[in-house]
Design a protein around this motif. Structure first.
Motif, PDB file in Angstrom:
ATOM      1  N   THR A 166       0.854  -1.169   0.000  1.00  0.00           N
ATOM      2  CA  THR A 166       0.000   0.000   0.000  1.00  0.00           C
ATOM      3  C   THR A 166       0.895   1.225   0.000  1.00  0.00           C
ATOM      4  O   THR A 166       1.803   1.350   0.828  1.00  0.00           O
ATOM      5  N   LEU A 167       0.656   2.128  -0.932  1.00  0.00           N
ATOM      6  CA  LEU A 167       1.516   3.292  -1.107  1.00  0.00           C
ATOM      7  C   LEU A 167       0.742   4.555  -0.794  1.00  0.00           C
ATOM      8  O   LEU A 167      -0.280   4.849  -1.424  1.00  0.00           O
ATOM      9  N   GLY A 168       1.211   5.318   0.200  1.00  0.00           N
ATOM     10  CA  GLY A 168       0.613   6.596   0.550  1.00  0.00           C
ATOM     11  C   GLY A 168       1.525   7.729   0.130  1.00  0.00           C
ATOM     12  O   GLY A 168       2.699   7.759   0.498  1.00  0.00           O
ATOM     13  N   VAL A 169       0.987   8.669  -0.656  1.00  0.00           N
ATOM     14  CA  VAL A 169       1.768   9.770  -1.219  1.00  0.00           C
ATOM     15  C   VAL A 169       1.194  11.100  -0.735  1.00  0.00           C
ATOM     16  O   VAL A 169      -0.002  11.355  -0.889  1.00  0.00           O
ATOM     17  N   PHE A 170       2.045  11.940  -0.169  1.00  0.00           N
ATOM     18  CA  PHE A 170       1.614  13.225   0.375  1.00  0.00           C
ATOM     19  C   PHE A 170       1.623  14.329  -0.674  1.00  0.00           C
ATOM     20  O   PHE A 170       2.533  14.404  -1.504  1.00  0.00           O
ATOM     21  N   THR A 171       0.635  15.201  -0.589  1.00  0.00           N
ATOM     22  CA  THR A 171       0.733  16.504  -1.224  1.00  0.00           C
ATOM     23  C   THR A 171       1.421  17.458  -0.249  1.00  0.00           C
ATOM     24  O   THR A 171       1.527  17.177   0.941  1.00  0.00           O
ATOM     25  N   ALA A 172       1.878  18.594  -0.759  1.00  0.00           N
ATOM     26  CA  ALA A 172       2.479  19.618   0.085  1.00  0.00           C
ATOM     27  C   ALA A 172       1.381  20.431   0.770  1.00  0.00           C
ATOM     28  O   ALA A 172       0.252  20.536   0.272  1.00  0.00           O
ATOM     29  N   PHE A 173       1.715  21.017   1.912  1.00  0.00           N
ATOM     30  CA  PHE A 173       0.783  21.888   2.606  1.00  0.00           C
ATOM     31  C   PHE A 173       0.516  23.154   1.793  1.00  0.00           C
ATOM     32  O   PHE A 173       1.361  23.606   1.022  1.00  0.00           O
ATOM     33  N   ASP A 174      -0.665  23.727   1.993  1.00  0.00           N
ATOM     34  CA  ASP A 174      -0.985  25.026   1.423  1.00  0.00           C
ATOM     35  C   ASP A 174      -0.226  26.089   2.215  1.00  0.00           C
ATOM     36  O   ASP A 174      -0.467  26.262   3.411  1.00  0.00           O
ATOM     37  N   PRO A 175       0.715  26.814   1.590  1.00  0.00           N
ATOM     38  CA  PRO A 175       1.476  27.820   2.339  1.00  0.00           C
ATOM     39  C   PRO A 175       0.679  29.067   2.665  1.00  0.00           C
ATOM     40  O   PRO A 175       1.150  29.917   3.421  1.00  0.00           O
ATOM     41  N   GLY A 176      -0.542  29.179   2.109  1.00  0.00           N
ATOM     42  CA  GLY A 176      -1.360  30.353   2.358  1.00  0.00           C
ATOM     43  C   GLY A 176      -0.910  31.545   1.544  1.00  0.00           C
ATOM     44  O   GLY A 176       0.125  31.536   0.873  1.00  0.00           O
ATOM     45  N   ALA A 177      -1.701  32.617   1.628  1.00  0.00           N
ATOM     46  CA  ALA A 177      -1.396  33.811   0.847  1.00  0.00           C
ATOM     47  C   ALA A 177      -0.283  34.640   1.469  1.00  0.00           C
ATOM     48  O   ALA A 177       0.397  35.399   0.784  1.00  0.00           O
ATOM     49  N   GLY A 178      -0.082  34.509   2.786  1.00  0.00           N
ATOM     50  CA  GLY A 178       0.976  35.248   3.463  1.00  0.00           C
ATOM     51  C   GLY A 178       2.083  34.318   3.889  1.00  0.00           C
ATOM     52  O   GLY A 178       2.223  33.212   3.376  1.00  0.00           O
ATOM     53  N   GLY A 179       2.879  34.746   4.853  1.00  0.00           N
ATOM     54  CA  GLY A 179       3.946  33.899   5.349  1.00  0.00           C
ATOM     55  C   GLY A 179       5.138  33.873   4.413  1.00  0.00           C
ATOM     56  O   GLY A 179       5.137  34.481   3.333  1.00  0.00           O
ATOM     57  N   PRO A 180       6.175  33.135   4.784  1.00  0.00           N
ATOM     58  CA  PRO A 180       7.424  33.175   4.012  1.00  0.00           C
ATOM     59  C   PRO A 180       7.318  32.607   2.603  1.00  0.00           C
ATOM     60  O   PRO A 180       8.137  32.939   1.748  1.00  0.00           O
ATOM     61  N   PHE A 181       6.317  31.745   2.342  1.00  0.00           N
ATOM     62  CA  PHE A 181       6.230  31.109   1.029  1.00  0.00           C
ATOM     63  C   PHE A 181       4.907  31.422   0.319  1.00  0.00           C
ATOM     64  O   PHE A 181       4.512  30.713  -0.604  1.00  0.00           O
ATOM     65  N   GLY A 182       4.233  32.488   0.747  1.00  0.00           N
ATOM     66  CA  GLY A 182       2.953  32.841   0.139  1.00  0.00           C
ATOM     67  C   GLY A 182       3.040  33.079  -1.355  1.00  0.00           C
ATOM     68  O   GLY A 182       2.136  32.723  -2.111  1.00  0.00           O
ATOM     69  N   ARG A 183       4.154  33.683  -1.794  1.00  0.00           N
ATOM     70  CA  ARG A 183       4.293  33.982  -3.222  1.00  0.00           C
ATOM     71  C   ARG A 183       4.475  32.726  -4.069  1.00  0.00           C
ATOM     72  O   ARG A 183       4.376  32.782  -5.305  1.00  0.00           O
ATOM     73  N   LEU A 184       4.749  31.595  -3.406  1.00  0.00           N
ATOM     74  CA  LEU A 184       4.944  30.335  -4.126  1.00  0.00           C
ATOM     75  C   LEU A 184       3.696  29.460  -4.116  1.00  0.00           C
ATOM     76  O   LEU A 184       3.745  28.300  -4.513  1.00  0.00           O
ATOM     77  N   ARG A 185       2.579  30.016  -3.680  1.00  0.00           N
ATOM     78  CA  ARG A 185       1.369  29.205  -3.508  1.00  0.00           C
ATOM     79  C   ARG A 185       0.934  28.531  -4.809  1.00  0.00           C
ATOM     80  O   ARG A 185       0.538  27.361  -4.810  1.00  0.00           O
ATOM     81  N   GLY A 186       1.009  29.246  -5.914  1.00  0.00           N
ATOM     82  CA  GLY A 186       0.632  28.655  -7.197  1.00  0.00           C
ATOM     83  C   GLY A 186       1.533  27.499  -7.581  1.00  0.00           C
ATOM     84  O   GLY A 186       1.069  26.490  -8.132  1.00  0.00           O
ATOM     85  N   ARG A 187       2.809  27.617  -7.291  1.00  0.00           N
ATOM     86  CA  ARG A 187       3.763  26.545  -7.567  1.00  0.00           C
ATOM     87  C   ARG A 187       3.410  25.304  -6.751  1.00  0.00           C
ATOM     88  O   ARG A 187       3.446  24.179  -7.269  1.00  0.00           O
ATOM     89  N   PHE A 188       3.075  25.493  -5.473  1.00  0.00           N
ATOM     90  CA  PHE A 188       2.672  24.378  -4.620  1.00  0.00           C
ATOM     91  C   PHE A 188       1.422  23.701  -5.186  1.00  0.00           C
ATOM     92  O   PHE A 188       1.339  22.473  -5.224  1.00  0.00           O
ATOM     93  N   ALA A 189       0.444  24.499  -5.600  1.00  0.00           N
ATOM     94  CA  ALA A 189      -0.817  23.947  -6.112  1.00  0.00           C
ATOM     95  C   ALA A 189      -0.587  23.131  -7.380  1.00  0.00           C
ATOM     96  O   ALA A 189      -1.167  22.047  -7.558  1.00  0.00           O
ATOM     97  N   LEU A 190       0.253  23.629  -8.281  1.00  0.00           N
ATOM     98  CA  LEU A 190       0.540  22.902  -9.515  1.00  0.00           C
ATOM     99  C   LEU A 190       1.246  21.590  -9.215  1.00  0.00           C
ATOM    100  O   LEU A 190       0.897  20.539  -9.778  1.00  0.00           O
ATOM    101  N   TYR A 191       2.218  21.623  -8.329  1.00  0.00           N
ATOM    102  CA  TYR A 191       2.929  20.398  -7.965  1.00  0.00           C
ATOM    103  C   TYR A 191       1.959  19.377  -7.372  1.00  0.00           C
ATOM    104  O   TYR A 191       2.008  18.182  -7.708  1.00  0.00           O
TER     105      TYR A 191
END
Length: 260
Positions: free
Chosen positions: A120-145
């Protein structure tokens, strides 16, 4: 706690990944690498189902997707697990430049090898970094990945452990003081989500992070912001600039299958 007849029973669990799976942010000095983490918590519940249960954790903090696969994939397959979880790619997503299609292609081939074992294989998605915070500007990149991860997982019959869609009532309480890793509350919440997604009964309570689980190390306010900048943000940037990693001198905390 015994599992109902209809629930899955796993006897050989191997966890792969980076700091998220190693358990950074959830300290426990009596455990290997001084960490507990969500994977240990999952293993503790699975061990209640079968006295012969064994668990290995090959994750090492700071690893990019490529090194995770190079260092951990063959080792995991050799352990002949019946349950594998993997989180990889998060550290790649916060690099200045990234080719998500190339990353996904590499990941696809690796997950195909894991799925071919019959585990059985469990694969994680990345967390939503949100609109703010240190990685907010990368939110679209996270969503695409994450969309590519879901597509790849579906192609291999893997279970999607969807961190992106976790929506806790008080998300700020789930993070550690470094604001980059989950704290104990977050690791417990992820463990509960993983067990629920796998269909394994458990009594982990992640519904009341302000009371039932304990206090969060996350601190807010101007003084906390300055402290975070000095203690965590500046060293993190320095490592990026010098090509160093927090995991350069770290070994997997459970390289072989052992009782938990």
């Amino acid at each position: 706690m015994s599992a109902p007849a209809s629930s899955p029973v796993f006897r050989r669990y191997v966890a792969l990944g980076d700091s998220f799976t190693e358990g950074v942010g959830d300290p426990d000095p009596v455990r290997p690498n001084g960490l507990r983490g969500w994977a240990d918590r999952v293993a503790e519940v699975l061990a209640l189902q079968d006295p012969d249960f064994r668990y290995a954790n090959l994750a090492v903090r700071g690893r990019l997707l490529g090194p995770i696969l190079e260092e951990q994939l063959d080792a995991a397959i050799a352990l002949e697990p019946d349950l594998v979880t993997i989180y990889a790619g998060g550290n790649d997503l916060i690099r200045p430049r990234i080719d998500i299609d190339a990353l996904a292609s590499t990941y696809d081939a690796a997950l195909g090898r894991l799925a071919a074992t019959g585990a059985t294989l469990g694969v994680f998605t990345a967390f939503d970094p949100g609109a703010g915070g240190p990685f907010g500007r990368l939110r679209g990149r996270f969503a695409l990945y994450n969309e590519r991860v879901r597509e790849i997982a579906e192609g291999h019959g893997a279970v999607v452990l969807d961190s992106w869609r976790m929506r806790p009532e008080h998300p700020e309480l789930l993070w550690s003081e470094d604001r980059l890793h989950l704290g104990p509350l977050g690791h417990r919440a992820v463990a509960a989500e993983v067990l629920t997604t796998l269909g394994v009964p458990h009594d982990l309570d992640a519904t009341d992070p302000t009371g039932a689980i304990g206090d969060s190390p996350f601190k807010a306010g101007r003084r906390a912001d300055v402290d975070w900048l000095v203690r965590h943000a500046v060293p993190w940037v320095r490592r990026r600039l010098t090509g160093r990693s927090s995991g350069d001198d770290v070994e997997p905390k459970r390289p072989t299958l052992q009782p938990i």
